[in-house]
Write an enzyme that holds these catalytic residues in place. Structure first.
Site, PDB file in Angstrom:
ATOM      1  N   GLU A  11     -14.102  -3.712  33.732  1.00 49.61           N
ATOM      2  CA  GLU A  11     -14.198  -4.769  32.717  1.00 49.61           C
ATOM      3  C   GLU A  11     -14.307  -6.133  33.405  1.00 49.61           C
ATOM      4  O   GLU A  11     -15.115  -6.982  33.020  1.00 49.61           O
ATOM      5  CB  GLU A  11     -12.951  -4.714  31.830  1.00 49.61           C
ATOM      6  CG  GLU A  11     -13.059  -5.526  30.546  1.00 49.61           C
ATOM      7  CD  GLU A  11     -11.767  -5.487  29.717  1.00 49.61           C
ATOM      8  OE1 GLU A  11     -10.879  -4.656  29.999  1.00 49.61           O
ATOM      9  OE2 GLU A  11     -11.657  -6.311  28.786  1.00 49.61           O
TER      10      GLU A  11
ATOM     11  N   GLU B 287       5.739  -0.079  21.129  1.00 54.40           N
ATOM     12  CA  GLU B 287       4.298   0.138  21.322  1.00 54.40           C
ATOM     13  C   GLU B 287       3.872   1.500  20.771  1.00 54.40           C
ATOM     14  O   GLU B 287       2.834   1.621  20.121  1.00 54.40           O
ATOM     15  CB  GLU B 287       3.973   0.050  22.822  1.00 54.40           C
ATOM     16  CG  GLU B 287       2.490   0.209  23.144  1.00 54.40           C
ATOM     17  CD  GLU B 287       2.247   0.323  24.647  1.00 54.40           C
ATOM     18  OE1 GLU B 287       3.105   0.884  25.358  1.00 54.40           O
ATOM     19  OE2 GLU B 287       1.199  -0.161  25.105  1.00 54.40           O
TER      20      GLU B 287
ATOM     21  N   SER C 121      -7.710  -8.337  28.132  1.00 50.21           N
ATOM     22  CA  SER C 121      -8.429  -7.108  28.433  1.00 50.21           C
ATOM     23  C   SER C 121      -8.223  -6.170  27.248  1.00 50.21           C
ATOM     24  O   SER C 121      -7.261  -6.307  26.503  1.00 50.21           O
ATOM     25  CB  SER C 121      -7.846  -6.494  29.707  1.00 50.21           C
ATOM     26  OG  SER C 121      -8.064  -5.109  29.726  1.00 50.21           O
TER      27      SER C 121
ATOM     28  N   GLU D  90     -10.052  -1.477  33.873  1.00 48.02           N
ATOM     29  CA  GLU D  90      -9.792  -2.910  33.940  1.00 48.02           C
ATOM     30  C   GLU D  90     -10.650  -3.572  35.014  1.00 48.02           C
ATOM     31  O   GLU D  90     -11.225  -4.640  34.802  1.00 48.02           O
ATOM     32  CB  GLU D  90      -8.304  -3.148  34.210  1.00 48.02           C
ATOM     33  CG  GLU D  90      -7.835  -4.512  33.778  1.00 48.02           C
ATOM     34  CD  GLU D  90      -6.347  -4.529  33.447  1.00 48.02           C
ATOM     35  OE1 GLU D  90      -5.574  -3.807  34.120  1.00 48.02           O
ATOM     36  OE2 GLU D  90      -5.964  -5.247  32.526  1.00 48.02           O
TER      37      GLU D  90
ATOM     38  N   CYS E 229       8.307  -4.223  35.984  1.00 52.90           N
ATOM     39  CA  CYS E 229       8.951  -3.060  35.350  1.00 52.90           C
ATOM     40  C   CYS E 229      10.193  -2.598  36.096  1.00 52.90           C
ATOM     41  O   CYS E 229      11.087  -2.006  35.500  1.00 52.90           O
ATOM     42  CB  CYS E 229       7.975  -1.905  35.272  1.00 52.90           C
ATOM     43  SG  CYS E 229       6.419  -2.348  34.518  1.00 52.90           S
TER      44      CYS E 229
ATOM     45  N   CYS F  21      -0.916  -4.412  30.292  1.00 52.90           N
ATOM     46  CA  CYS F  21      -0.079  -3.231  30.502  1.00 52.90           C
ATOM     47  C   CYS F  21       1.313  -3.397  29.911  1.00 52.90           C
ATOM     48  O   CYS F  21       2.004  -2.417  29.685  1.00 52.90           O
ATOM     49  CB  CYS F  21       0.073  -2.950  31.992  1.00 52.90           C
ATOM     50  SG  CYS F  21      -1.487  -2.542  32.736  1.00 52.90           S
TER      51      CYS F  21
ATOM     52  N   GLU G 225      -2.568   1.821  15.571  1.00 49.34           N
ATOM     53  CA  GLU G 225      -3.868   1.985  16.225  1.00 49.34           C
ATOM     54  C   GLU G 225      -3.777   2.900  17.443  1.00 49.34           C
ATOM     55  O   GLU G 225      -4.786   3.375  17.946  1.00 49.34           O
ATOM     56  CB  GLU G 225      -4.465   0.619  16.598  1.00 49.34           C
ATOM     57  CG  GLU G 225      -3.735  -0.165  17.684  1.00 49.34           C
ATOM     58  CD  GLU G 225      -2.592  -1.021  17.152  1.00 49.34           C
ATOM     59  OE1 GLU G 225      -2.102  -0.738  16.037  1.00 49.34           O
ATOM     60  OE2 GLU G 225      -2.185  -1.963  17.849  1.00 49.34           O
TER      61      GLU G 225
END
Ligand code: SF4
Ligand code: SF4
Ligand code: FES
Ligand code: FES
Lengths: 136, 559
Positions: free
Chosen positions: B275, B356, B314, B272, B490, B292, B361
């Site tokens: 990036e 998720e 991202s 990240e 979280c 995230c 994918e």
């Protein structure tokens, strides 16, 4: 303000299509930005707005005090037996929908009901038979 | 301050807080169900009644007035509370046979000394089964907390009350099930529900089954925030760090390896931050937004897919998915284990991570996700004396991590970790102070700026999706944005130990930063395992291989 907009939209759709379908709710959502769950919440709150397709004839029997004291509950039971549907349901042939409603302002001539928004008063079982016979 | 009398004793009440909070703060035990701090009172449950001027009023929806005389223990009050609780009982007790200490209602019922259910439950609803969140309306008592959380705090409006009077019930629009609609699976409604009518879809059985299977190599990884809250499930005070005990307990459960998602977090930061530096070089697109949080991702796919087109998101996978991929494509061949024999279990503070892991994918790199609560059940299942376990360390192959990975658990943590690495990789210089105090703490939106190579980088952090909505309105002011769906991050995820309290979340946050401070390495790029993975396998950040393993893409989803 949002509430007023929503009610207006719901009434428009109800008048035009007889009920507020999921598709129409999505249109309202697109137009106003009001969340779908709120639209459904409001639509299910009001007795005069339906979320399921209605029969050709919509019967709304009043069950508020005046009518209740004059035997509306028996009439409702009679209609349930006769049409073989519960309150809130529509007959298979899509002819009749049955609803229990609150006061429709005909207390002086109780018990009363609305058939497609037209009031019928001083009801008896016989009178109901007659009215329904005329529904083609 | 307002002078009032409670049960004939004088008190000073805070006029800005409702009577219920004031009474509680002064040591009175007033039962209440529908009101939760931070939400507005709807006065639905009628349990919090007190008597004023011979009249019963709900204390959650009234404020103190000078000279008020409040009575909390009269016959009238006691009777009303009992009857009101009895009216709520049938709905719930019909299904909840056990006295569940997590259910506020069960606790209140036993406090009031009620046993028998006098009234009949009137409704029977189908149970809404999803891959992540389950709603069992048969337990629901219509308190409305979930509806408020989902709309006011999460701005998702997935559920609302439909129908009127005794037909009233909580539902997604047009009686849909949660899986088929735009619910983000954040699980905040689970934390709000006082009767356990909403819960996570459990995957314990599946995990127990693979643990028994001798042919499977079962690997567990634990999210950054678990070590700061798992102890609560075993009666330890909130904010106790239990990293070593957690690892020891999981090993005792029979997992072949215990790895650390914090390493995945370090990998996330490498990708990240790189990036971001790449974008800085090219001049955009800005802002870049972190990915995230899977509940935020799903929210974005439904409501803000313009961010996909605008290339603001991202492309980094979330940390546990990165680690899952590395386990299957790096650890497995290195240790001559067949990929199909490896099962990866993630222990997460989150229900959205369950969803998720089913994304096609992501190719089942993570096989099962357990919430923190399920992990505790698993440990209890094996009768492990958690509190007295000696500490153990993660398996070193994929178990060394830095303080940067640790702070992922709190809102602002991902940003802080990314800034530490972005600065040092971008400038080649050392940061003099690595704590970014501007973006620590529980505030809803935080911002700051930093000079990198003479250019000012502006960054902002939002937690709670309604705050994300607010921040997105002004997103163009920033270069870098972090969004976490759950308020506080979280550490307050939908999979964390219940019941919710603000103080608990604060204690967990303190523990996370304590963990960061005590670790010898505090920047992701200093992690020797990270360096080794790049050397042995991926080359460098953003390489073709890194893209294949550690990056993903998003879809536009319908409403
Ligand atoms: S999981 Fe989150 S989005 Fe879904 S219903 Fe619950 S609070 Fe709303
Ligand atoms: S599901 Fe739980 S939080 Fe939601 S209204 Fe029912 S009891 Fe309250
Ligand atoms: S009570 Fe039936 S019409 Fe008024
Ligand atoms: S807490 Fe006050 S009415 Fe429910």
């Amino acid at each position: 303000m949002q509430d007023i907009i929503l009610l207006n939209e719901l009434r428009k759709v109800q008048d035009k299509e007889g009920y507020v379908s999921e598709k129409s709710a999505r249109k309202i959502n697109k137009k106003t930005g009001i969340p779908l769950s709120r639209i459904y919440a409001a639509a299910t709150f009001y007795a005069k707005i339906h979320t399921e397709p209605q029969g050709k004839y919509v019967i709304e029997v009043c069950n508020s005090p005046s009518c209740y004291l004059n035997g509306s509950l028996n009439l409702i039971k009679y209609l349930v037996r006769k049409l073989k549907i519960k309150s809130g349901q529509t007959t298979k042939d899509k002819k009749f929908s049955l609803h229990i409603s609150s006061c429709i302002g005909c207390c002086d001539e109780a018990p009363a009901m609305l058939l497609n928004d037209k009031p019928y008063t001083k009801l008896t079982k016989e009178k109901i038979d007659e009215i329904l016979k005329k529904c083609k | 301050m307002t002078k009032v009398k409670v049960d004939n004793k004088e008190f000073e009440f805070d006029p800005n807080k409702n009577l219920l909070i004031n009474l509680k703060e002064n040591g009175f035990n007033i039962p209440h169900l529908c009101y939760q701090e931070g939400l507005h009172p709807e006065a639905r449950c009628r349990l919090c009644v007190v008597e004023i001027d011979k009249k019963l009023i709900t204390s959650c929806s009234h404020y103190p007035k000078e000279g008020m005389e409040i009575k909390t223990k009269t016959k009238k009050v006691k009777r009303a509370r009992k009857v009101n609780a009895e009216l709520l009982m049938p709905e719930h007790m019909d299904k909840c046979f056990r006295e569940n200490k997590h259910h506020d209602l069960c606790n209140i019922i036993s406090d009031l000394g009620l046993k028998k259910v006098r009234f009949n439950p009137k409704k029977k609803y189908k149970v809404d089964l999803g891959a992540a969140v389950i709603r069992d309306d048969n337990l629901c008592i219509n308190c409305g907390r979930c509806v408020q959380v989902c709309s006011d705090i999460q701005a998702t409006y997935a559920i609302d009350f439909a129908g009127r009077a005794h037909h009233e019930h909580v539902t997604p629009y047009y009686e849909k099930d949660l899986p088929e609609m735009y619910c983000t699976k954040c699980g905040q409604c689970i934390a709000a529900c006082p009767v356990g009518a909403i819960s996570e879809r459990e995957h314990l059985k599946e995990v127990l089954k693979v643990l028994k299977d001798k042919n499977k190599h079962v690997i567990v990884q634990t999210a950054p925030s678990i070590r700061a809250s798992l102890g609560e499930e075993f009666g330890m005070p909130p904010g106790t760090l239990v990293t070593g005990k957690m690892v020891a307990a999981l090993r005792k459960c029979g997992f072949d390896k215990v790895f650390d998602t914090n390493l995945g977090a370090d990998m996330t930061i490498m990708e990240e931050a790189s990036e971001f530096l790449e974008r800085a070089k090219k001049g955009g697109p800005f802002p870049m937004i972190t990915t995230c949080c899977p509940a935020w991702i799903k929210f974005m796919e439904h409501f803000h897919h313009e961010l996909i087109k605008g290339k603001n998101m991202s492309s980094c996978k979330s940390p546990h998915e990165m680690l899952g991929n590395l386990i299957k494509n790096y650890y497995a061949p290195n240790n001559k284990i067949k990929k199909k024999d490896i099962i990866v279990v993630s222990i997460m503070p989150c229900t959205a991570k369950k969803f998720e892991s089913t994304r096609p994918e992501l190719a089942s790199d993570v096989n099962y996700v357990l919430t923190n609560r399920e992990a505790a059940l698993l440990i209890k299942h094996f009768n492990i004396d958690f509190v007295n376990l000696p500490d153990e360390n993660f398996d070193p192959a994929l178990g060394i991590s830095t303080g940067a990975g640790a702070v992922f658990g709190a809102t602002g943590g991902v940003m802080e970790a990314a800034l530490r690495t972005a600065y040092e990789l971008g400038t080649g210089k050392q940061l003099t102070k690595i704590e970014f105090d501007q973006i620590r703490g529980m505030e809803s939106i935080k911002e700051g700026s930093m000079i990198v190579n003479g250019i000012e980088i502006k960054f902002a952090v939002a937690n709670g999706l309604s705050n994300a909505e607010k921040l997105l309105k002004i997103k163009d002011r920033y270069h870098f944005i972090e969004i976490m769906a759950c308020p506080g991050g979280c550490i307050n995820g939908g999979g964390q130990p219940l019941p919710y309290s603000k103080n608990k979340v604060q204690a967990r946050m303190n523990a996370i930063y304590e963990e960061d401070a005590r670790l010898p390495l505090r920047k992701s790029h200093e992690n020797p395992v990270v360096q080794k993975i790049y050397k042995d396998c991926l080359g460098k950040p953003l390489s073709k291989k890194a893209h294949k393993c550690l990056h993903t893409h998003y879809y536009k989803r319908k409403l």
